[in-house]
Design an enzyme around this catalytic site. Structure first.
Site, PDB file in Angstrom:
ATOM      1  N   ASP A 282      66.777  61.128  28.956  1.00 19.78           N
ATOM      2  CA  ASP A 282      67.914  60.636  29.736  1.00 19.78           C
ATOM      3  C   ASP A 282      68.556  61.779  30.519  1.00 19.78           C
ATOM      4  O   ASP A 282      68.909  61.622  31.697  1.00 19.78           O
ATOM      5  CB  ASP A 282      68.962  60.007  28.813  1.00 19.78           C
ATOM      6  CG  ASP A 282      68.606  58.596  28.399  1.00 19.78           C
ATOM      7  OD1 ASP A 282      67.849  57.933  29.126  1.00 19.78           O
ATOM      8  OD2 ASP A 282      69.091  58.154  27.344  1.00 19.78           O
ATOM      9  N   ILE A 283      68.730  62.917  29.870  1.00 22.62           N
ATOM     10  CA  ILE A 283      69.386  64.053  30.521  1.00 22.62           C
ATOM     11  C   ILE A 283      68.539  64.555  31.689  1.00 22.62           C
ATOM     12  O   ILE A 283      69.055  64.797  32.795  1.00 22.62           O
ATOM     13  CB  ILE A 283      69.653  65.172  29.506  1.00 22.62           C
ATOM     14  CG1 ILE A 283      70.675  64.706  28.469  1.00 22.62           C
ATOM     15  CG2 ILE A 283      70.149  66.435  30.213  1.00 22.62           C
ATOM     16  CD1 ILE A 283      70.805  65.616  27.268  1.00 22.62           C
TER      17      ILE A 283
END
Length: 395
Positions: free
Chosen positions: A168-169
């Protein structure tokens, strides 16, 4: 750089982490980011533990410097209001399942007919095309499918996910990067663009040397715990108190390690002279190094090794991270005013330009905090018309 995206308007329909983190990066650089959720809330992250007076700390990590509006896109009036917002927007970010916007009548073709140079960034687990384009994709699942888990963990242990939602990051960074590129193209060509970002694509692209080893040599990398598969000593060693990470990336650094440990003769032994030799005798070398590291505290070894130019660091817990003098010197924690919680701390954007960091102007907004001001300022609604919209479930 704090106002680099001043006057850029972003409509953020995304939820959970990759999308909101990406739009937060844009907000940090001055973009006007408007989060749009269903009345009552549609972002699962708002309900994720732990909480501070009812507010999710998980949500707080991804939504600073934004505004919030509720709008029901399943209603005709809600869609009509959204289309009016699109006319004034530069970017729309969404992470619905593939085809959801089209089913709502708000897909890319509709948006570009409303705003001919709109930039739509769509984030999904597996992409807009392909046999899995309808499958939901969450970070740990993508870590598994994309090969990251298989190379993470102890050599004789099970595959392990990374402790933070790294997919996600990483995807959030590509959200910001792709949008910045799209803005550049738009300013030159005045054309609409649809960005198709897949968590799986991002994860596969991040395999880096592991992917290259397979593609060029058909080598399938295996788990090696905290050690590096191709370099040694490049791993953790237990000290008298805590473990320390050593990254001796070349023969010179290895010689410095042996000097600090009081055994410079090890660097001259045939079995340890070059990295290739050390890899072949990895376990023997590790045993020798570990027998010395255990004799002193990690901080003492860290000081001595650093003074000899060896990259190293004690393995800190989260409290130690924020108490670390370098982290404090860089002022990585900033505070902002929250509507109900008062002054709240958060980790700042890491960009520093011309000795200036990007500001944390506002804390993450409460759900729908700016709905009334937007309805009044953008659409000219009065209190009565807003009351009707609320009764009809539009906002």
């Amino acid at each position: 750089m704090e106002n680099a995206l001043q006057n850029i308007k972003v409509l953020d329909l995304s939820r959970v982490l990759a999308g909101p983190l990406g739009t937060m990066l844009l907000a940090d650089m001055g973009a006007d980011v408007l989060r749009i959720e269903q009345p009552g809330g549609s972002d699962d992250i708002r309900h994720w533990y732990p909480f501070v007076e009812g507010e999710s700390t998980y949500y707080m990590a991804a939504n600073r410097n934004k505004r919030s509006m509720t709008l029901n896109l399943k209603t005709d009036k809600g869609r009509a209001l959204f289309e009016e917002l699109v006319k004034k927007a530069d970017i729309v970010v969404e992470n619905f399942k593939t085809g959801t916007l089209d089913r709502l009548g708000l897909g890319y073709h509709r948006m570009k007919s409303i705003k001919p140079d709109i930039i739509l960034c769509s984030i999904t687990g597996y992409g807009q095309t392909g046999p899995m384009n309808q499958h939901p994709g969450y970070d740990p699942v993508i870590q598994a499918v994309g090969g990251l888990m298989d190379v993470t963990g102890e050599e004789d242990g099970e595959a392990t996910r990374v402790g933070t939602p790294v997919v996600d990051i990483m995807t959030s960074h590509y959200v910001a990067i792709s949008i910045l590129g799209a803005l550049r193209v738009r300013d030159q060509e005045k054309k609409p663009q649809h960005i198709d970002l897949s968590l799986l694509d991002v994860q596969v692209s991040s395999l880096a040397n592991i992917a290259s080893s397979y593609l060029l040599k058909n080598h399938i990398s295996k788990r090696s715990g905290n050690a590096h598969g191709n370099i040694t000593p490049y791993e953790t060693f237990q000290c008298a108190d805590d473990p320390i990470m050593i990254a001796a990336g070349n023969d010179r650094m290895f010689a410095q390690v042996t000097e600090v440990l009081g055994h410079p003769e090890w660097a001259k032994e045939a079995r340890f002279t070059t990295n290739h030799d050390r890899i072949r005798h990895r376990e023997e070398l590790r045993g020798l190094l570990q027998s010395v590291f255990i004799q002193k505290p990690a901080t003492e070894w860290e000081k001595q090794l650093s003074n000899h130019g060896v990259p190293c660091g004690a393995v800190n817990n989260i409290q130690q991270v924020f108490e670390h003098p370098q982290v404090q010197h860089r002022q990585m924690v900033k505070t902002s005013e929250h509507e109900t919680l008062g002054e709240v701390p958060s980790v700042r954007n890491p960009i520093t330009s011309n000795d200036k960091t990007l500001p944390v102007d506002s804390a993450p907004p409460l759900l729908g905090a700016n709905t009334k001001e937007i309805l009044e300022g953008t659409f000219g609604f009065n209190d009565e018309s807003i009351r009707v919209l609320k009764e009809e479930g539009v906002v």
